[in-house]
Design an enzyme around this catalytic site. Structure first.
Site, PDB file in Angstrom:
ATOM      1  N   ALA A 271      65.917 -16.007  33.801  1.00 34.42           N
ATOM      2  CA  ALA A 271      66.845 -17.109  34.107  1.00 34.42           C
ATOM      3  C   ALA A 271      66.278 -18.147  35.097  1.00 34.42           C
ATOM      4  CB  ALA A 271      68.168 -16.538  34.607  1.00 34.42           C
TER       5      ALA A 271
ATOM      6  N   TYR B 298      65.519  -0.866  27.276  1.00 32.82           N
ATOM      7  CA  TYR B 298      64.646  -1.151  28.428  1.00 32.82           C
ATOM      8  C   TYR B 298      65.045  -0.300  29.633  1.00 32.82           C
ATOM      9  CZ  TYR B 298      62.557  -3.989  32.182  1.00 32.82           C
ATOM     10  OH  TYR B 298      61.862  -4.422  33.282  1.00 32.82           O
TER      11      TYR B 298
HETATM   12  P1  NAD Z   1      55.118  -9.386  32.908  1.00 40.10           P
HETATM   13  O1  NAD Z   1      55.604  -9.333  31.500  1.00 40.10           O
HETATM   14  O2  NAD Z   1      54.757 -10.718  33.455  1.00 40.10           O
HETATM   15  O3  NAD Z   1      53.858  -8.418  33.078  1.00 40.10           O
HETATM   16  C1  NAD Z   1      53.701  -7.233  32.346  1.00 40.10           C
HETATM   17  C2  NAD Z   1      52.266  -7.178  31.863  1.00 40.10           C
HETATM   18  O4  NAD Z   1      52.078  -5.962  31.115  1.00 40.10           O
HETATM   19  C3  NAD Z   1      51.918  -8.346  30.922  1.00 40.10           C
HETATM   20  O5  NAD Z   1      50.816  -9.088  31.418  1.00 40.10           O
HETATM   21  C4  NAD Z   1      51.591  -7.659  29.605  1.00 40.10           C
HETATM   22  O6  NAD Z   1      50.553  -8.286  28.883  1.00 40.10           O
HETATM   23  C5  NAD Z   1      51.177  -6.260  30.084  1.00 40.10           C
HETATM   24  N1  NAD Z   1      51.247  -5.310  28.966  1.00 40.10           N
HETATM   25  C6  NAD Z   1      52.227  -5.210  28.024  1.00 40.10           C
HETATM   26  N2  NAD Z   1      51.900  -4.280  27.119  1.00 40.10           N
HETATM   27  C7  NAD Z   1      50.694  -3.772  27.500  1.00 40.10           C
HETATM   28  C8  NAD Z   1      49.839  -2.792  26.941  1.00 40.10           C
HETATM   29  N3  NAD Z   1      50.155  -2.135  25.812  1.00 40.10           N
HETATM   30  N4  NAD Z   1      48.668  -2.512  27.579  1.00 40.10           N
HETATM   31  C9  NAD Z   1      48.337  -3.178  28.710  1.00 40.10           C
HETATM   32  N5  NAD Z   1      49.109  -4.136  29.281  1.00 40.10           N
HETATM   33  C10 NAD Z   1      50.265  -4.425  28.671  1.00 40.10           C
HETATM   34  O7  NAD Z   1      56.229  -8.674  33.809  1.00 40.10           O
HETATM   35  P2  NAD Z   1      56.426  -8.698  35.399  1.00 40.10           P
HETATM   36  O8  NAD Z   1      57.599  -9.546  35.684  1.00 40.10           O
HETATM   37  O9  NAD Z   1      55.136  -8.964  36.076  1.00 40.10           O
HETATM   38  O10 NAD Z   1      56.883  -7.177  35.628  1.00 40.10           O
HETATM   39  C11 NAD Z   1      55.995  -6.167  36.113  1.00 40.10           C
HETATM   40  C12 NAD Z   1      56.714  -4.842  36.094  1.00 40.10           C
HETATM   41  O11 NAD Z   1      57.909  -4.907  36.892  1.00 40.10           O
HETATM   42  C13 NAD Z   1      57.172  -4.391  34.702  1.00 40.10           C
HETATM   43  O12 NAD Z   1      57.037  -3.002  34.579  1.00 40.10           O
HETATM   44  C14 NAD Z   1      58.632  -4.769  34.669  1.00 40.10           C
HETATM   45  O13 NAD Z   1      59.371  -3.973  33.766  1.00 40.10           O
HETATM   46  C15 NAD Z   1      59.039  -4.529  36.111  1.00 40.10           C
HETATM   47  N6  NAD Z   1      60.211  -5.329  36.497  1.00 40.10           N
HETATM   48  C16 NAD Z   1      60.109  -6.670  36.678  1.00 40.10           C
HETATM   49  C17 NAD Z   1      61.225  -7.403  37.044  1.00 40.10           C
HETATM   50  C18 NAD Z   1      61.161  -8.893  37.270  1.00 40.10           C
HETATM   51  O14 NAD Z   1      62.180  -9.456  37.692  1.00 40.10           O
HETATM   52  N7  NAD Z   1      60.042  -9.551  37.037  1.00 40.10           N
HETATM   53  C19 NAD Z   1      62.467  -6.756  37.215  1.00 40.10           C
HETATM   54  C20 NAD Z   1      62.537  -5.392  37.010  1.00 40.10           C
HETATM   55  C21 NAD Z   1      61.390  -4.677  36.675  1.00 40.10           C
END
Ligand code: NAD
Length: 327
Positions: free
Chosen positions: A195, A151
């Site tokens: 978490a 990741y």
């Molecule tokens: P999340 O999993 O809730 O949202 C990600 C969305 O991407 C999901 O709705 C999923 O269905 C969609 N997705 C996955 N594969 C797909 C595809 N092939 N085509 C279209 N859509 C697709 O995650 P989040 O917490 O909302 O995170 C958003 C972004 O922020 C991500 O890139 C994540 O890596 C990054 N991020 C989040 C956190 C956190 O603490 N939430 C921390 C670091 C980075």
């Protein structure tokens, strides 16, 4: 904001936790939004003017998603909490590489002006995060690289991709490194939850079933900082509107252990819990955000306290658990 024509924005991952909140945030600021995701939003209808179910691993879908928009917020990602990202390396590296390589290239072909990429604190090297009381991580600490899991590697590569697209093709890219964002309307069960949501669920179950035992992965002394979603949205917006093209931390800089996090949530729930430490994936031992550059660049930093954010999150998750138990 332009009065004749609204700025047209694509939010990918619009059904996800941060994407869903971001759609609402940008709509309230007068933007026209196209939301795209592989699934429908789980907890509330989207308010985006246009919403398409598209698999962004596929090039042709990325082309149609980015057509006719001025800006892209690229949030789509196959991801989850430690349980998910420590057990699905091939899938994560494969799916997210395809999503990100195709989305940014499609944005370039469609003459998108500005591109926002959501990276992660998982890009920081594991060798800097071996103790629970670690020094907060500065943006420049990412190299020499030894990111966390597949990741983190994929996020680091896409950061580089954004840099090269800006330097060689003139696409204005902005890159954020989130540190544990939490809040309501996010995964709270099923294996992808992180978490804070997992602990809110376990403690809500303990409260509603009057069984005080709560499982915690490892000894619970691993430490993190946690940032509430409303601060995250403001940070995203400020960074996108800034002229700062390099990766920037976005998180709180108050570090707590997972045991402390559980105690805060139990206090909010108004119960006493008995922690049961069980084997489970814990990730790095300690991680915190150094916000020096965030303050310099955005003239701002997250201000909602952990307790304040957890209260809203806990209440929402307790309600979800209550509904499930009563079905
Ligand atoms: P999340 O999993 O809730 O949202 C990600 C969305 O991407 C999901 O709705 C999923 O269905 C969609 N997705 C996955 N594969 C797909 C595809 N092939 N085509 C279209 N859509 C697709 O995650 P989040 O917490 O909302 O995170 C958003 C972004 O922020 C991500 O890139 C994540 O890596 C990054 N991020 C989040 C956190 C956190 O603490 N939430 C921390 C670091 C980075």
């Amino acid at each position: 904001m332009n009065k004749e024509r609204k700025t047209r924005v694509l939010v990918t991952g619009a059904s996800g936790f941060i994407g869903h909140h971001l759609v609402n945030y940008l709509l309230d600021r007068g933007y026209w939004i196209r939301g795209v995701d592989i699934k429908k939003p789980e907890f509330a209808e989207t308010r985006a003017q246009e919403f398409s179910l598209l698999d962004l691993r596929r090039w042709e879908n990325c082309l149609s998603a980015t057509e006719g928009v001025d800006e892209v917020y690229a949030l789509a990602s196959d991801m989850g909490g430690m349980g998910f990202i420590s057990a699905n390396h091939a899938r994560i590296l494969h799916n997210n590489s395809l999503i990100n390589i195709h989305t940014i290239e499609a944005a370039r072909r469609n003459n998108v002006r500005r591109y926002f990429y959501t990276s992660s604190a998982c890009v920081y090297p594991e060798y800097r995060q071996t103790a629970a009381d670690i020094t907060p991580l500065k943006e420049d600490d990412a190299y020499p690289a030894q990111p966390q899991e597949a990741y983190g590697w994929e996020k680091l590569i896409t950061e580089q991709l954004c840099r090269h697209y800006r330097e060689e093709y003139g696409l204005e890219t902005r890159i954020v490194r989130f540190h544990n964002i939490f809040g309501p309307l996010g995964s709270w069960e099923g294996g992808r939850e992180k978490a804070p949501a997992a602990l809110c669920r376990k403690i809500a179950i303990a409260k509603l079933t009057r069984r005080p035992e709560v499982e915690i992965w490892g000894d619970g002394e691993q430490s993190r900082s946690f940032c509430y979603i409303a601060d995250c949205l403001e940070g995203i917006y400020r960074l996108m509107r800034s002229d700062y093209p390099h990766p920037l931390n976005l998180g709180q800089d108050r570090m707590v252990t997972i045991n402390q996090l559980a105690d805060i949530i139990a206090g909010i729930a108004g119960i006493k819990i008995a922690k049961k430490h069980v084997p489970g994936p814990q990730g790095v031992r300690g991680r915190n955000s150094d916000n020096t550059r965030l303050r310099e660049v955005l003239k701002w930093e997250p201000r909602i306290s952990l307790e304040e954010g957890l209260r809203v999150t806990y209440d929402w998750i307790e309600e979800q658990v209550r509904r499930k138990i009563s079905v």
